[in-house]
Design a protein around this motif. Sequence first.
Motif, PDB file in Angstrom:
ATOM      1  N   GLY A 196       0.820  -1.206   0.000  1.00 12.80           N
ATOM      2  CA  GLY A 196       0.000   0.000   0.000  1.00 12.80           C
ATOM      3  C   GLY A 196       0.853   1.256   0.000  1.00 12.80           C
ATOM      4  O   GLY A 196       0.559   2.224  -0.715  1.00 12.80           O
ATOM      5  N   LEU A 197       1.925   1.257   0.786  1.00 11.52           N
ATOM      6  CA  LEU A 197       2.825   2.411   0.819  1.00 11.52           C
ATOM      7  C   LEU A 197       3.586   2.570  -0.493  1.00 11.52           C
ATOM      8  O   LEU A 197       3.917   3.692  -0.894  1.00 11.52           O
ATOM      9  N   VAL A 198       3.871   1.468  -1.171  1.00 13.54           N
ATOM     10  CA  VAL A 198       4.504   1.556  -2.492  1.00 13.54           C
ATOM     11  C   VAL A 198       3.582   2.294  -3.469  1.00 13.54           C
ATOM     12  O   VAL A 198       4.024   3.172  -4.223  1.00 13.54           O
ATOM     13  N   VAL A 199       2.299   1.942  -3.430  1.00 15.59           N
ATOM     14  CA  VAL A 199       1.332   2.614  -4.304  1.00 15.59           C
ATOM     15  C   VAL A 199       1.252   4.099  -3.963  1.00 15.59           C
ATOM     16  O   VAL A 199       1.315   4.970  -4.845  1.00 15.59           O
ATOM     17  N   GLY A 200       1.125   4.413  -2.668  1.00 13.47           N
ATOM     18  CA  GLY A 200       1.057   5.811  -2.251  1.00 13.47           C
ATOM     19  C   GLY A 200       2.339   6.573  -2.566  1.00 13.47           C
ATOM     20  O   GLY A 200       2.296   7.755  -2.939  1.00 13.47           O
ATOM     21  N   SER A 201       3.476   5.907  -2.432  1.00 11.01           N
ATOM     22  CA  SER A 201       4.759   6.555  -2.728  1.00 11.01           C
ATOM     23  C   SER A 201       4.879   6.873  -4.216  1.00 11.01           C
ATOM     24  O   SER A 201       5.434   7.912  -4.593  1.00 11.01           O
ATOM     25  N   ALA A 202       4.363   5.982  -5.060  1.00 11.81           N
ATOM     26  CA  ALA A 202       4.393   6.243  -6.510  1.00 11.81           C
ATOM     27  C   ALA A 202       3.599   7.504  -6.833  1.00 11.81           C
ATOM     28  O   ALA A 202       4.010   8.319  -7.677  1.00 11.81           O
ATOM     29  N   VAL A 203       2.459   7.673  -6.160  1.00  8.90           N
ATOM     30  CA  VAL A 203       1.663   8.889  -6.357  1.00  8.90           C
ATOM     31  C   VAL A 203       2.445  10.112  -5.898  1.00  8.90           C
ATOM     32  O   VAL A 203       2.493  11.145  -6.580  1.00  8.90           O
ATOM     33  N   GLY A 204       3.101  10.013  -4.732  1.00  8.27           N
ATOM     34  CA  GLY A 204       3.875  11.133  -4.213  1.00  8.27           C
ATOM     35  C   GLY A 204       5.041  11.513  -5.112  1.00  8.27           C
ATOM     36  O   GLY A 204       5.302  12.704  -5.345  1.00  8.27           O
ATOM     37  N   ILE A 205       5.735  10.515  -5.635  1.00  4.88           N
ATOM     38  CA  ILE A 205       6.875  10.778  -6.529  1.00  4.88           C
ATOM     39  C   ILE A 205       6.422  11.485  -7.796  1.00  4.88           C
ATOM     40  O   ILE A 205       7.002  12.495  -8.215  1.00  4.88           O
ATOM     41  N   SER A 206       5.372  10.964  -8.426  1.00  9.20           N
ATOM     42  CA  SER A 206       4.892  11.570  -9.672  1.00  9.20           C
ATOM     43  C   SER A 206       4.292  12.952  -9.421  1.00  9.20           C
ATOM     44  O   SER A 206       4.471  13.871 -10.239  1.00  9.20           O
ATOM     45  N   ALA A 207       3.610  13.126  -8.282  1.00  3.01           N
ATOM     46  CA  ALA A 207       3.019  14.435  -7.967  1.00  3.01           C
ATOM     47  C   ALA A 207       4.096  15.482  -7.752  1.00  3.01           C
ATOM     48  O   ALA A 207       3.955  16.636  -8.197  1.00  3.01           O
TER      49      ALA A 207
END
Length: 413
Positions: free
Chosen positions: A44-55
């Motif tokens: 779940g944190l991997v998914v959220g981190s991907a959003v944070g990186i791209s944002a």
Amino acid sequence: MVGRHAPLTAALAVVLGSGMILTLITALGLIGFGFSMAGSLALGLVVGSAVGISASMAAVAAQLTENASVASISAFGPFYCLHFVRGISNMGGESLAWLGWLVPNGWLENVRPFASERWWIFGLVAIWVFVLLKLAFKLSAIRDLGAGMIPVGNGPAIAPSGLRSPMGLAWRLQRRMLFFWIGLVTFISLPTGLVGPKGLQEYAQGEWIQEYAATLNVASPADAFFTYLLFVMVFPIAMYAIMATLRMRSDEVDGSAEMILTTAVNRWQWAASHLTFGLVAPVILLIIMGLSFGIGSGIQSGDLSGDLTRMLTLTTSLIPAVWVIVGITMAAIGLFGRGSTVVGWTSLAVGIVTEIVVKMGLLPEWLFLTLSPFPHVNPYYQPTATTLLVLTFLSAILISTGFYGLRRRDLTN
């Protein structure tokens, strides 16, 4: 009090908030299916981190230019390049494993959910996001409102003769994004073809890929996975087709369409100029993808003509599915106007999500076949010429519906 950072802050709040929600949904959903709590939380944190990186990358790109399309490309391009570096790291084996630690996309893969999780990697992600967001707010503070850090040059005093037609204007507006996608598709497809099925051997171990190989009557699961990889690349090309088609909606919203239609240009000509890119450009991209995959694979295998024929046959068979998505978007533009963006992107999202969920065994296969045009061009379901003709006919009906609706409804801005 609303300050100059309000638009950036609001956009980040929505995107990062959505990332947090995705993190919770992913983690709680996996726990509900019986997976371990630690592994579920890590994924779940991997998914959220991907959003944070791209944002964070998008936040910086948005400060560089006043053009939203250029900003999108400026954010998406580097992110995809980083993802490509991560792919090279995996395909290159132990000798290139160090490349994965140079890019955030590689960090997320090295978290290893459900296999001795490396929690400290999320600290690297946090630093990455913090530094880029700090830079974005710094740039936001010093740039002029409504402008970007990179100044926009003045155009020529006299417009070229090509802009006197709707198609010429559409070419002027759409060509930059088209050239970007041509470069991107070539940049990804040619090296992937050079790597070939042998480089994908470790990814072809799943039960579903074994079944996929048996259905295709292919002895090697790696060959079947290579074919599947070629198929799933239709999804980003469909993304481009939607963006090109929705350009007419952007013209309508910003008032450009109204100015164009005050001339001798009618609605059909204006809409057809943008729709041409939605229909023809994906054909160009899929042919380039087939050529790139075929040349790369042919160089490795020594059967250049055979691989070119096989890859081009596969990629061109994907065209009708993309046209159906374009047809759905065009129909929504003509009938609904304001809701067309949601309808267009939802039609693609449904195809992608059902593809993933069916592969996970969480939904029946008939649902994928019913809700999406993509399984009907998937080699697994062995599409026939009749199937491709039916999809083409369906796209024509949807496009005709869009033109009919566009003639009858009022334009909005």
